[in-house]
Design an enzyme around this catalytic site. Sequence first.
Site, PDB file in Angstrom:
ATOM      1  N   CYS A   1       0.847  -1.257   0.007  1.00  9.11           N
ATOM      2  CA  CYS A   1      -0.026   0.031   0.100  1.00  9.11           C
ATOM      3  C   CYS A   1       0.728   1.082  -0.097  1.00  9.11           C
ATOM      4  O   CYS A   1       0.311   2.375  -0.510  1.00  9.11           O
ATOM      5  CB  CYS A   1      -0.876  -0.011   1.111  1.00  9.11           C
ATOM      6  SG  CYS A   1      -1.450  -1.639   1.413  1.00  9.11           S
TER       7      CYS A   1
ATOM      8  N   HIS B   1      -3.978   6.235   0.230  1.00 10.95           N
ATOM      9  CA  HIS B   1      -4.147   4.970  -0.030  1.00 10.95           C
ATOM     10  C   HIS B   1      -5.628   4.625   0.149  1.00 10.95           C
ATOM     11  O   HIS B   1      -6.238   4.744   1.285  1.00 10.95           O
ATOM     12  CB  HIS B   1      -3.244   4.173   0.575  1.00 10.95           C
ATOM     13  CG  HIS B   1      -3.818   2.460   0.678  1.00 10.95           C
ATOM     14  ND1 HIS B   1      -3.838   1.856  -0.824  1.00 10.95           N
ATOM     15  CD2 HIS B   1      -4.083   1.673   1.516  1.00 10.95           C
ATOM     16  CE1 HIS B   1      -4.146   0.571  -0.473  1.00 10.95           C
ATOM     17  NE2 HIS B   1      -4.366   0.549   1.067  1.00 10.95           N
TER      18      HIS B   1
ATOM     19  N   ASN C   1      -9.915  -2.384  -3.306  1.00 15.48           N
ATOM     20  CA  ASN C   1      -8.612  -1.896  -2.766  1.00 15.48           C
ATOM     21  C   ASN C   1      -7.471  -2.833  -3.666  1.00 15.48           C
ATOM     22  O   ASN C   1      -7.381  -3.796  -3.579  1.00 15.48           O
ATOM     23  CB  ASN C   1      -8.398  -2.341  -1.519  1.00 15.48           C
ATOM     24  CG  ASN C   1      -6.924  -1.896  -0.799  1.00 15.48           C
ATOM     25  OD1 ASN C   1      -5.909  -1.900  -1.495  1.00 15.48           O
ATOM     26  ND2 ASN C   1      -6.869  -2.199   0.534  1.00 15.48           N
TER      27      ASN C   1
END
Lengths: 332, 76
Positions: free
Chosen positions: A112, A259, A289
């Site tokens: 991430c 993020h 995600n």
Amino acid sequence: MGCKIKNIEYYLPVQTVDNHQLVSMAKTWTAEELEQKVGIRERHIADENESALDMAYEASKKVLKSYDRKRIDFILFCTQSTDSPISISACVLQDMLGLRTDIGAFDFNLGCSGYIYGLALAKALINSRMAKTVLLITSETYTKHIHENDIGNRSIFGDGATATILEKHEEEHILDFILGTDGSGWKDLVVSQERVPYGPEEETKIYFGESDAFRRENYFFMNGPAIFSFTLRAVPGLVEETLKKNGLREDEIDYYIFHQANKYIIEHLRKKIGLPENKFYNNILLTGNTVSATIPIALKESLDNHLICPENRVLLCGFGVGYSWGATVIKI
Amino acid sequence: MKKSDFFRELAKALAINAVLLNQETIFKELDNFDSFSILAIVAFMDEKFGKQISAGELQKIIKVEDLMGLIDHDFF
């Protein structure tokens, strides 16, 4: 002298999984309830034979469509999903794209926070005159590691790849970075093999006294609440330090892109830090995600939808697996 | 903060009726208590008390009183 992002493109696999398909297995929520909880309606899933490298190739073709690929003199490939244990995706990509051979190329293993670290590396390479034009790739196939019965994580993660071209520029457009690491959090987001941090399934007590997020060896495991807690500890200070290091105030930033972990966590962070909604990106409705791809996808979408304009100052902030975190301010 | 206010605010975070909560309530016995409920509790503790619950603390929380035990006594 400095460097600048020239262009960003991304690729999402063709196959999708929507909430209706997931809830038919879970039978605890409706599709609408799931969308409301995580802010995701569908996510793209790499085909069985489609790897992170394949996706990176597709994203790279798009970004190189109107760019002389012979100008690329360095490839940075951020992935945690190489085709095989000792393969180097960046090297293979050089060959697949027909780039010059007198260039540098390597993979780096981050999730991430990967795009932030990628920008830092690209800036360092360009400003140290080791490169003039960097192709920065992020590409991830987390879904391949998630067990089919793990509806929680299947509802959150999607696959995708991005390709960013950074060039040497007369003015610095990638400002200063704050980076951080806390390896004590490694066990909260992991695909474990020999090291099983929480023990066998029936003995595992992850949180709330019971095995809610039980471990399956060789499958993806995420301690969501622990990671949420980590972001609450790390991210507000990270934003403040990044602004301070760059001599900027909050109101001098035109847009904030974090993020995109999930809608709930990001919205809570926004409120905690006190950032205005109209200057804050929070959208993974149709992607999920995508790990290291969320920030560049958000940047690309923000530009295409005129949420930001060229020369805007954008604060980028990545955090997650590792634990690893980083932030910077760019002039897009 | 009064304990009754704590239960009311916690119930709001969990989107449940406050009458269902007392110190002895076992979280996992609440209807529809799931992984998102746990995120809501993490958010609640952060927002109301500035407390970020560690992974070790999460493992020990079974009842509401365990959660209350993480908060400075001065709050009640």
